[in-house]
Design an enzyme around this catalytic site. Structure first.
Site, PDB file in Angstrom:
ATOM      1  CG  ASP A 108      -0.452  -0.390   2.621  1.00  0.00           C
ATOM      2  OD1 ASP A 108       0.750   0.726   2.684  1.00  0.00           O
ATOM      3  OD2 ASP A 108      -1.291  -1.158   3.282  1.00  0.00           O
ATOM      4  CG  HIS A 125       3.846  -9.994  -0.623  1.00  0.00           C
ATOM      5  ND1 HIS A 125       2.836 -10.133   0.172  1.00  0.00           N
ATOM      6  CD2 HIS A 125       5.066 -11.197  -0.640  1.00  0.00           C
ATOM      7  CE1 HIS A 125       3.620 -11.575   0.681  1.00  0.00           C
ATOM      8  NE2 HIS A 125       4.609 -11.696   0.539  1.00  0.00           N
ATOM      9  CB  CYS A 133       6.746  -4.240 -19.246  1.00  0.00           C
ATOM     10  SG  CYS A 133       6.875  -4.886 -19.843  1.00  0.00           S
ATOM     11  CB  CYS A 162       9.320  -4.831 -24.897  1.00  0.00           C
ATOM     12  SG  CYS A 162       8.246  -5.400 -23.585  1.00  0.00           S
ATOM     13  N   GLY A 199       0.922  -6.263  13.031  1.00  0.00           N
ATOM     14  CA  GLY A 199      -0.012  -7.131  12.347  1.00  0.00           C
ATOM     15  C   GLY A 199       0.739  -7.888  10.987  1.00  0.00           C
TER      16      GLY A 199
HETATM   17  P1  NAD Z   1      -2.920 -11.440   7.446  1.00  0.00           P
HETATM   18  O1  NAD Z   1      -4.000 -10.425   6.530  1.00  0.00           O
HETATM   19  O2  NAD Z   1      -3.055 -12.606   7.561  1.00  0.00           O
HETATM   20  O3  NAD Z   1      -2.898 -10.915   8.959  1.00  0.00           O
HETATM   21  C1  NAD Z   1      -3.305  -9.327   9.644  1.00  0.00           C
HETATM   22  C2  NAD Z   1      -2.778  -9.770  10.333  1.00  0.00           C
HETATM   23  O4  NAD Z   1      -3.375  -8.593  11.709  1.00  0.00           O
HETATM   24  C3  NAD Z   1      -4.106 -10.888  11.258  1.00  0.00           C
HETATM   25  O5  NAD Z   1      -3.163 -12.013  12.154  1.00  0.00           O
HETATM   26  C4  NAD Z   1      -4.324 -10.215  12.312  1.00  0.00           C
HETATM   27  O6  NAD Z   1      -4.815 -10.271  13.487  1.00  0.00           O
HETATM   28  C5  NAD Z   1      -4.019  -8.846  12.599  1.00  0.00           C
HETATM   29  N1  NAD Z   1      -4.525  -7.174  12.573  1.00  0.00           N
HETATM   30  C6  NAD Z   1      -5.673  -6.999  11.689  1.00  0.00           C
HETATM   31  N2  NAD Z   1      -5.770  -5.117  12.237  1.00  0.00           N
HETATM   32  C7  NAD Z   1      -5.179  -5.514  12.891  1.00  0.00           C
HETATM   33  C8  NAD Z   1      -4.381  -4.211  14.217  1.00  0.00           C
HETATM   34  N3  NAD Z   1      -5.385  -3.262  13.664  1.00  0.00           N
HETATM   35  N4  NAD Z   1      -3.793  -3.924  14.946  1.00  0.00           N
HETATM   36  C9  NAD Z   1      -3.184  -4.999  15.097  1.00  0.00           C
HETATM   37  N5  NAD Z   1      -3.096  -6.758  14.659  1.00  0.00           N
HETATM   38  C10 NAD Z   1      -3.904  -5.917  13.436  1.00  0.00           C
HETATM   39  O7  NAD Z   1      -1.935  -9.728   6.470  1.00  0.00           O
HETATM   40  P2  NAD Z   1      -0.389 -10.664   6.494  1.00  0.00           P
HETATM   41  O8  NAD Z   1       0.187 -11.184   7.335  1.00  0.00           O
HETATM   42  O9  NAD Z   1      -0.173  -9.205   5.715  1.00  0.00           O
HETATM   43  O10 NAD Z   1      -0.124 -11.167   5.034  1.00  0.00           O
HETATM   44  C11 NAD Z   1      -1.126 -11.462   4.439  1.00  0.00           C
HETATM   45  C12 NAD Z   1      -0.841 -10.999   2.322  1.00  0.00           C
HETATM   46  O11 NAD Z   1      -1.699 -10.052   2.256  1.00  0.00           O
HETATM   47  C13 NAD Z   1       0.211 -10.208   2.093  1.00  0.00           C
HETATM   48  O12 NAD Z   1       0.665 -10.647   1.371  1.00  0.00           O
HETATM   49  C14 NAD Z   1       0.466  -8.468   1.778  1.00  0.00           C
HETATM   50  O13 NAD Z   1       1.229  -8.461   0.703  1.00  0.00           O
HETATM   51  C15 NAD Z   1      -1.165  -8.953   1.526  1.00  0.00           C
HETATM   52  N6  NAD Z   1      -1.736  -7.630   1.998  1.00  0.00           N
HETATM   53  C16 NAD Z   1      -1.677  -6.401   1.938  1.00  0.00           C
HETATM   54  C17 NAD Z   1      -1.754  -5.158   2.115  1.00  0.00           C
HETATM   55  C18 NAD Z   1      -1.725  -3.656   2.895  1.00  0.00           C
HETATM   56  O14 NAD Z   1      -1.020  -3.417   1.847  1.00  0.00           O
HETATM   57  N7  NAD Z   1      -2.481  -2.979   3.281  1.00  0.00           N
HETATM   58  C19 NAD Z   1      -3.905  -5.444   2.479  1.00  0.00           C
HETATM   59  C20 NAD Z   1      -4.106  -6.628   2.091  1.00  0.00           C
HETATM   60  C21 NAD Z   1      -3.678  -7.912   1.915  1.00  0.00           C
END
Ligand code: NAD
Length: 262
Positions: A108, A125, A133, A162, A199
């Protein structure tokens, strides 16, 4: 209600550490209005994951159209989001001179928006803020490509150099993680004295093995998260709670230990 003793302990360990790796996941950004993967009702729940793999994207125009529709639907929430107190805490740790690296699973761009140094950030990620590209690897700011798509009414953009297909610079299912970023992340995990996770569910591999690497190399581990993770038994200090509240409290204690007013 946060556990005060754990907040004190976490602040103390941050204060004592000299080479900190901060590792963030989707949970650091939920309070900025970006849902994590495991919440119901998000953009993700409207699409079939199997249709959004890298292999499908490369195989046929119809999957590229679907991918772009999915990606354009999730993009505005990320583009318009603002960093929160937990992102600010990471900036403060960096300003204190203790940050070795900031490894994130997030796409993000909120760490950059908050002011973390670009050279400290390792985006495992990728990012939704750029487009690449898939043939010649040229890159553009996302904004430029989105404007072109709107202007020319394109459902799928192609490379002006390309002719290869363009895709946002995130890692799709089935797509290899950027090798150098991954290697540097493992090296930093092995070199840090504190691995601070904020998180993350720690279920996505191979990123979730980074804390293991840090632990094996002798680092202490702190986890700030709402829910349990498969690695909880390895963690030295677990602060269960919302990232903003927990990190705000930890940094208040940290400032006291540093002789700074809160
Ligand atoms: P996940 O969705 O697997 O886990 C998120 C974790 O954060 C959970 O364990 C949840 O309990 C915890 N959580 C949620 N809100 C919280 C808060 N306010 N305070 C503390 N903890 C909180 O996410 P992940 O482990 O990052 O992996 C999943 C994939 O999701 C990654 O590959 C990532 O690239 C992608 N993703 C990224 C975004 C982003 O960029 N913001 C959003 C969604 C998914």
């Amino acid at each position: 209600m946060l556990n005060k003793s754990l907040i004190h302990q976490a602040a103390g360990v941050i204060h004592e550490s000299r080479n900190i790796v901060v590792f963030t996941g989707a949970g650091i950004s939920t309070e900025s209005g970006i849902p994590d993967f495991r919440s119901p009702g998000g953009v993700w729940s409207q699409y079939n994951q199997d249709d959004l793999t890298y292999q499908k994207f490369m195989s046929h125009e119809k999957y590229r159209k679907l991918y772009w529709a999915y990606d354009q639907a999730r993009y505005p929430a990320m583009r318009d989001a603002n960093p929160n107190a937990a992102h600010e805490a990471v900036v403060e740790i960096e300003k204190s001179g203790r940050l070795l690296a900031l490894i994130t699973q997030n796409i993000d761009g909120l760490h950059q928006k908050c002011g973390s140094s670009v050279e400290k950030i390792y985006e495992l990620h990728g990012t939704v803020m750029e487009v690449t590209c898939l043939e010649c690897k040229a890159r553009w700011p996302r904004k430029e490509i989105v404007e072109k798509m709107e202007r020319e009414n394109l459902e799928v953009p192609y490379c002006e150099y390309c002719g290869g297909p363009l895709k946002c610079a995130t890692i799709a299912f089935g797509q290899a993680l950027p090798e150098e970023v991954l290697m540097d992340s493992f090296n930093h995990a092995a070199a840090c004295d504190l691995f601070l996770i904020i998180g993350s569910s720690l279920v996505v591999q191979p990123a979730a093995t980074l804390p293991l690497q840090a632990k094996r190399a002798g680092a202490r581990l702190i986890l700030v998260n709402l829910s349990d993770t498969p690695y909880d038994s390895l963690i030295d200090i677990i602060v269960k709670g919302k990232a903003t509240q927990a990190m705000r409290s930890i940094m208040t204690e940290f400032r006291k230990l540093s002789g700074l007013s809160s």
